[in-house]
Design a protein around this motif. Structure first.
Motif, PDB file in Angstrom:
ATOM      1  N   TRP A  43       0.820  -1.203   0.000  1.00 47.69           N
ATOM      2  CA  TRP A  43       0.000   0.000   0.000  1.00 47.69           C
ATOM      3  C   TRP A  43       0.859   1.261   0.000  1.00 47.69           C
ATOM      4  N   THR A  44       0.357   2.273  -0.693  1.00 46.38           N
ATOM      5  CA  THR A  44       1.034   3.573  -0.692  1.00 46.38           C
ATOM      6  C   THR A  44       0.082   4.689  -0.264  1.00 46.38           C
ATOM      7  N   LYS A  45      -1.189   4.367  -0.074  1.00 48.37           N
ATOM      8  CA  LYS A  45      -2.162   5.376   0.341  1.00 48.37           C
ATOM      9  C   LYS A  45      -1.803   5.906   1.732  1.00 48.37           C
ATOM     10  N   LYS A  46      -1.895   7.227   1.862  1.00 49.59           N
ATOM     11  CA  LYS A  46      -1.488   7.860   3.125  1.00 49.59           C
ATOM     12  C   LYS A  46      -2.327   7.412   4.312  1.00 49.59           C
ATOM     13  N   ASP A  47      -3.620   7.212   4.129  1.00 46.02           N
ATOM     14  CA  ASP A  47      -4.454   6.806   5.265  1.00 46.02           C
ATOM     15  C   ASP A  47      -4.102   5.398   5.750  1.00 46.02           C
ATOM     16  N   VAL A  48      -3.763   4.515   4.819  1.00 45.13           N
ATOM     17  CA  VAL A  48      -3.358   3.155   5.199  1.00 45.13           C
ATOM     18  C   VAL A  48      -2.011   3.207   5.919  1.00 45.13           C
ATOM     19  N   LEU A  49      -1.102   4.023   5.402  1.00 44.47           N
ATOM     20  CA  LEU A  49       0.220   4.139   6.020  1.00 44.47           C
ATOM     21  C   LEU A  49       0.146   4.822   7.387  1.00 44.47           C
TER      22      LEU A  49
END
Length: 128
Positions: A43-49
């Protein structure tokens, strides 16, 4: 009212139980961190990170608490051994009071850790 007598062997038994539980938590946290590392690659999405970072921080906090509890157990075991060498099978009230406080801390940590696990598993099921 008769006073309850707590023997060194009773405390030692409980310490052994706690150590096994703490060892298991340490092992689980290593596994959880491995899962997080897998997610970071996917994942690269900010919310997931951001969630990743939250769990990473929570795991560090629990690792530190585990180490602190292990240190207390080791100190208390040393004290029990000293009493045993002197032929004293019963600890003084202050040491038993401390033991009861750490029993309560173990219970609190157990609840916090279990809640974190539930939350983390929900997170994994969403993003794995």
């Amino acid at each position: 009212m008769e006073k309850e007598v707590i023997f060194n062997s009773d405390l030692h038994f409980e310490h052994k139980q706690w150590r096994r539980e703490l060892f298991f938590w340490e092992d689980e946290l290593r596994s959880f961190n491995n899962r997080l590392n897998e997610l970071v690659l996917r994942w690269t999405k900010k919310d997931v990170l951001a969630q990743f970072e939250h769990y990473q921080n929570q795991f560090i906090i629990h690792e530190n608490t585990i180490k602190e509890l292990e240190d207390h157990i080791n100190l208390h075991e040393t004290n029990i051994a000293e009493h045993t060498k002197k032929g004293e099978d019963v600890l003084n009230q202050e040491l038993v009071k401390n033991h009861i406080e750490y029993r309560n801390r173990m219970e609190i940590e157990r609840n916090l850790y279990n809640n974190l696990k539930k939350e983390f598993f929900r997170y994994l099921s969403e993003y794995m």
